[in-house]
Every structure is written in C-alpha cells, then in structure tokens.
Write a protein that holds these residues in place. Structure first.
Motif, PDB file in Angstrom:
ATOM      1  N   SER A 100       0.820  -1.214   0.000  1.00  8.00           N
ATOM      2  CA  SER A 100       0.000   0.000   0.000  1.00  8.00           C
ATOM      3  C   SER A 100       0.859   1.272   0.000  1.00  8.00           C
ATOM      4  N   GLY A 101       2.190   1.115  -0.066  1.00  7.38           N
ATOM      5  CA  GLY A 101       3.079   2.261  -0.293  1.00  7.38           C
ATOM      6  C   GLY A 101       2.825   2.946  -1.627  1.00  7.38           C
ATOM      7  N   ILE A 102       1.999   2.342  -2.463  1.00  8.98           N
ATOM      8  CA  ILE A 102       1.655   2.946  -3.755  1.00  8.98           C
ATOM      9  C   ILE A 102       0.739   4.167  -3.576  1.00  8.98           C
ATOM     10  N   VAL A 103       0.068   4.285  -2.440  1.00  8.91           N
ATOM     11  CA  VAL A 103      -0.995   5.298  -2.285  1.00  8.91           C
ATOM     12  C   VAL A 103      -0.496   6.731  -2.544  1.00  8.91           C
ATOM     13  N   PRO A 104       0.583   7.211  -1.892  1.00 11.50           N
ATOM     14  CA  PRO A 104       1.006   8.588  -2.184  1.00 11.50           C
ATOM     15  C   PRO A 104       1.496   8.759  -3.624  1.00 11.50           C
ATOM     16  N   PHE A 105       1.973   7.667  -4.224  1.00 11.25           N
ATOM     17  CA  PHE A 105       2.462   7.758  -5.601  1.00 11.25           C
ATOM     18  C   PHE A 105       1.300   7.905  -6.581  1.00 11.25           C
ATOM     19  N   ARG A 106       0.146   7.346  -6.226  1.00 14.39           N
ATOM     20  CA  ARG A 106      -1.032   7.563  -7.078  1.00 14.39           C
ATOM     21  C   ARG A 106      -1.326   9.062  -7.123  1.00 14.39           C
ATOM     22  N   SER A 107      -1.228   9.705  -5.964  1.00 11.94           N
ATOM     23  CA  SER A 107      -1.464  11.146  -5.926  1.00 11.94           C
ATOM     24  C   SER A 107      -0.442  11.885  -6.790  1.00 11.94           C
ATOM     25  N   MET A 108       0.837  11.510  -6.661  1.00  3.53           N
ATOM     26  CA  MET A 108       1.890  12.186  -7.425  1.00  3.53           C
ATOM     27  C   MET A 108       1.715  11.968  -8.928  1.00  3.53           C
ATOM     28  N   LEU A 109       1.379  10.731  -9.333  1.00  2.14           N
ATOM     29  CA  LEU A 109       1.233  10.431 -10.765  1.00  2.14           C
ATOM     30  C   LEU A 109       0.014  11.147 -11.351  1.00  2.14           C
ATOM     31  N   ARG A 110      -1.074  11.177 -10.587  1.00  5.05           N
ATOM     32  CA  ARG A 110      -2.261  11.899 -11.057  1.00  5.05           C
ATOM     33  C   ARG A 110      -1.984  13.402 -11.130  1.00  5.05           C
ATOM     34  N   HIS A 111      -1.200  13.894 -10.156  1.00  9.47           N
ATOM     35  CA  HIS A 111      -0.838  15.312 -10.163  1.00  9.47           C
ATOM     36  C   HIS A 111       0.029  15.635 -11.387  1.00  9.47           C
ATOM     37  N   ARG A 112       1.008  14.784 -11.662  1.00  6.00           N
ATOM     38  CA  ARG A 112       1.879  14.984 -12.833  1.00  6.00           C
ATOM     39  C   ARG A 112       1.031  15.085 -14.097  1.00  6.00           C
ATOM     40  N   ASN A 113       0.051  14.193 -14.189  1.00  4.05           N
ATOM     41  CA  ASN A 113      -0.854  14.172 -15.324  1.00  4.05           C
ATOM     42  C   ASN A 113      -1.678  15.445 -15.416  1.00  4.05           C
ATOM     43  N   ALA A 114      -2.228  15.831 -14.268  1.00  2.90           N
ATOM     44  CA  ALA A 114      -3.157  16.963 -14.234  1.00  2.90           C
ATOM     45  C   ALA A 114      -2.478  18.268 -14.629  1.00  2.90           C
ATOM     46  N   ILE A 115      -1.199  18.419 -14.285  1.00  2.00           N
ATOM     47  CA  ILE A 115      -0.512  19.675 -14.609  1.00  2.00           C
ATOM     48  C   ILE A 115       0.210  19.579 -15.946  1.00  2.00           C
ATOM     49  N   GLY A 116       0.139  18.401 -16.607  1.00  2.00           N
ATOM     50  CA  GLY A 116       0.784  18.248 -17.911  1.00  2.00           C
ATOM     51  C   GLY A 116       2.301  18.271 -17.823  1.00  2.00           C
ATOM     52  N   SER A 117       2.830  17.790 -16.707  1.00  2.00           N
ATOM     53  CA  SER A 117       4.281  17.772 -16.527  1.00  2.00           C
ATOM     54  C   SER A 117       4.925  16.735 -17.435  1.00  2.00           C
ATOM     55  N   LEU A 124       8.577   1.538  -9.703  1.00  2.00           N
ATOM     56  CA  LEU A 124       8.812   0.123  -9.422  1.00  2.00           C
ATOM     57  C   LEU A 124       7.894  -0.257  -8.270  1.00  2.00           C
ATOM     58  N   TYR A 125       7.004  -1.202  -8.534  1.00  2.00           N
ATOM     59  CA  TYR A 125       5.913  -1.490  -7.614  1.00  2.00           C
ATOM     60  C   TYR A 125       5.969  -2.965  -7.234  1.00  2.00           C
ATOM     61  N   SER A 126       6.115  -3.207  -5.942  1.00  2.00           N
ATOM     62  CA  SER A 126       6.192  -4.574  -5.441  1.00  2.00           C
ATOM     63  C   SER A 126       4.909  -4.938  -4.690  1.00  2.00           C
ATOM     64  N   ALA A 127       4.301  -6.047  -5.077  1.00  2.00           N
ATOM     65  CA  ALA A 127       3.104  -6.532  -4.379  1.00  2.00           C
ATOM     66  C   ALA A 127       3.214  -8.046  -4.259  1.00  2.00           C
ATOM     67  N   ARG A 128       2.419  -8.607  -3.356  1.00  2.00           N
ATOM     68  CA  ARG A 128       2.532 -10.051  -3.159  1.00  2.00           C
ATOM     69  C   ARG A 128       1.945 -10.825  -4.338  1.00  2.00           C
ATOM     70  N   SER A 129       0.837 -10.341  -4.877  1.00  2.00           N
ATOM     71  CA  SER A 129       0.185 -11.051  -5.981  1.00  2.00           C
ATOM     72  C   SER A 129      -0.575 -10.035  -6.821  1.00  2.00           C
ATOM     73  N   LEU A 130      -1.032 -10.471  -7.987  1.00  2.00           N
ATOM     74  CA  LEU A 130      -1.787  -9.583  -8.862  1.00  2.00           C
ATOM     75  C   LEU A 130      -3.045  -9.078  -8.149  1.00  2.00           C
ATOM     76  N   ALA A 131      -3.659  -9.949  -7.341  1.00  2.00           N
ATOM     77  CA  ALA A 131      -4.878  -9.570  -6.625  1.00  2.00           C
ATOM     78  C   ALA A 131      -4.593  -8.484  -5.585  1.00  2.00           C
ATOM     79  N   ARG A 132      -3.339  -8.410  -5.106  1.00  2.00           N
ATOM     80  CA  ARG A 132      -2.972  -7.433  -4.081  1.00  2.00           C
ATOM     81  C   ARG A 132      -2.434  -6.136  -4.692  1.00  2.00           C
ATOM     82  N   LEU A 133      -2.441  -6.066  -6.027  1.00  2.00           N
ATOM     83  CA  LEU A 133      -1.924  -4.875  -6.710  1.00  2.00           C
ATOM     84  C   LEU A 133      -3.017  -3.795  -6.668  1.00  2.00           C
ATOM     85  N   ILE A 134      -2.806  -2.784  -5.838  1.00  2.00           N
ATOM     86  CA  ILE A 134      -3.827  -1.743  -5.676  1.00  2.00           C
ATOM     87  C   ILE A 134      -3.838  -0.864  -6.929  1.00  2.00           C
ATOM     88  N   TYR A 135      -4.992  -0.402  -7.334  1.00  2.00           N
ATOM     89  CA  TYR A 135      -5.170   0.455  -8.532  1.00  2.00           C
ATOM     90  C   TYR A 135      -4.632  -0.234  -9.799  1.00  2.00           C
TER      91      TYR A 135
END
Lengths: 222, 87
Positions: A100-117, A124-135
């Motif tokens: 769930s360390g992905i959560v703040p990065f979702r905000s950063m990636l959406r922000h990058r998108n929103a401002i057209g950066s 690099l995203y590590s999760a236990r399984s595909l089912a545990r891959l958030i978003y």
C-alpha cells in the motif's frame, strides 16, 4: 483494502504525497488516531483515502468495514511536507512502492498528469500477488503514457505467463528499472519499514546520492 | 517494534511547532548530523513518541501527552532549521 471518498467543505487543498490524520472517538471517550496518505491528486474534485485493513488495528477495521456513506470523520491535515513531489522539484523521478506504499504515488502520478508535466518517472511497484496490486487498472493505463515507465514485481504468486519480475526488490532490479546515478534522480520509497530500508540501502549501494532519496515508512498498527 | 519515520508524526509536530516540520532540518547534538525531521527514526509504541537520529540513534525528541498537554523534550537536538515553506 478500501478507497474512501471524502466531501470536505472548506478544504484548503493538499500537495501530492501529503497525509491526513484520522481520529476516532469511542463512546467512552477513548481516542485512536492514525495517519493515512492521500490517494487523490490536488486537482481531483474529492479527497480519497485508500486504507488497508490491518488485523488487530484500531482505526483501519472501522474505516474498511464499518464506515458508511454519510458518516462524519474527524480529520487533521493535510500534514507532511517532506514526502511530497511537485513540478518545481523536477526529476527524473524514481518511485519505489511496497504494497500500500503505492498510495502517495497515485497522488503524485495523477498530479503529474493533471498539470501536464513532462518530468520522466519510473515506478517500481512490489506486491505479493496480482490480486494485491492496488489500482491495478489505473496503473496499467498510467504505464501506457509518455514519460512514465512502470515495472511490477510479484513476490508471492505470479499468474501463468507473467512477464514481470517475481522476486523481492533488489539492487539489480533497481538498476534495471530506475535511473543511472549520473542522472541524479529524485527517489521516493514508500512501504513497510523493512522494504524501505532494503530499497534505500540498495539505491545508495548503486551510487545514488542519499540526499536525493526520500523515504516514508508505515507500520502494522493501523 | 519497527521504527517508522518523522512523516508519521507530521501532524503532532505541526501542533507543537505551529508549522509544517517534516522538511525542517534537525541537527543531532551528539553526532552533528543534520537531516530532515521526516527522516528521523520514530517509535510510536510506548507511552510517548520517541524520535532518534537515523545516523547515531541518539534520542532527539520525546513527545508525551499528559492530561491534554503535549510535553516536548528536545534535549538531543542541537538545532532545528527553519522549514523551507509552510505546509
């Protein structure tokens, strides 16, 4: 895991990577408070928290299982100014997420998108399984965008025909998925304490400048 | 108990100092290392919150709430730099 959409009258906005503290008060006055990363971008219309339910937790079981539409929550924030990315900080950017360390990065990636950066980003995203891959679906859409490179490692079980990595994050993986130290990337690492220590140590061993590595650890007391 | 980091006490630090502090710089009185308060090793499990230097483990900050009053002991901090901006 549950994403909670909050309607916040008078919210003064946040920066990508910040959190809020959620405080619950029991009928007898007992209070418990936990900090949660904001999953939405500053530009999104609602504030979103994505909360992982931790067994024996005091706050997360309520937020995941009990909270209903229309309920009121006591929040403090936004807080945090260190684990934040905004355009003025530049790049290239390396994001390393564990669970769930992905959560703040979702905000950063959406922000990058929103401002057209156009700042180039490697995730690099590590999760236990595909089912545990958030978003999962959103991350795959983001991966298709220009300037964003996404690598996923599934450390527990991999589906048949899996093309990504299948082990814990290590030096070789960071060297392959990240930027060479000469590019002086700004690195953000977020996950459980052991994950963050391992990834930060590996980045420094690869020759990355410790002053360009920002870390955020979360524990198992949600 | 796993140590967290100073990001976990951002809200408490804001209440104590009246400004966003995780990007402020704290200098350890023992080893002299200066690092953002967001990088400190933070232990939340005890009766209070303890923040240690990530380099030498010296106790820099102890925060204990007693009867609604936050008691702050910053004995191990030689200096706190001004935050680069308010959060």
């Amino acid at each position: 895991m549950r994403s909670i959409v909050l309607d916040l009258p008078g919210w003064r906005g946040h920066r990508a990577g910040q959190h809020v503290d959620v405080r619950l008060t029991a009928g007898d006055g007992y209070q418990a408070q936990r900090s949660y990363s904001i999953a939405s971008a500053p530009e999104d219309s609602s504030l979103v928290l994505t909360v992982e339910r931790l067994r024996d937790g005091e706050v997360s079981p309520y937020l995941v299982d009990e909270l209903r539409v229309g309920d009121t929550l006591e929040l403090r924030g936004p807080v945090g100014g260190y684990f934040v990315w905004e355009h003025s900080l530049g790049g290239p950017v390396l994001l390393v997420a564990g669970g769930s360390g992905i959560v703040p990065f979702r905000s950063m990636l959406r922000h990058r998108n929103a401002i057209g950066s156009a700042v180039p980003v490697s995730l690099l995203y590590s999760a236990r399984s595909l089912a545990r891959l958030i978003y999962h679906d959103e991350i795959m859409r983001i991966a298709a965008q220009d300037g964003i490179d996404v690598s996923v490692t599934l450390t527990g079980e991999q589906p048949a025909g899996w093309q990504g990595h299948g082990r814990r994050i290590d030096r070789d993986m960071l060297a392959e998925a990240g930027w060479p130290p000469g590019d002086q990337p700004l690195a953000y690492i977020c996950g459980p304490t052991g994950f963050v220590e391992a990834a930060a140590t590996a980045l420094v061993a690869l020759g990355h400048n410790p002053d360009r590595i920002r870390t955020e650890r979360f524990g198992g007391t949600g | 108990m796993d140590a967290l980091d100073g990001n976990a006490i951002a809200g408490t630090l804001f209440d104590v100092f009246g400004a966003e502090m995780t990007d402020a710089s704290g200098t350890c009185a023992r080893c002299g290392a200066a690092s953002p308060l967001g990088e400190l090793k933070v232990y939340l499990g005890g009766p209070g919150t303890v923040a240690r230097c990530r380099h030498c483990d010296n106790v820099l900050l102890v925060l204990v709430e007693i009867g609604g009053t936050m008691c702050v002991d910053a004995l191990g901090l030689a200096a706190i730099g001004r935050p680069s901006r308010d959060g």
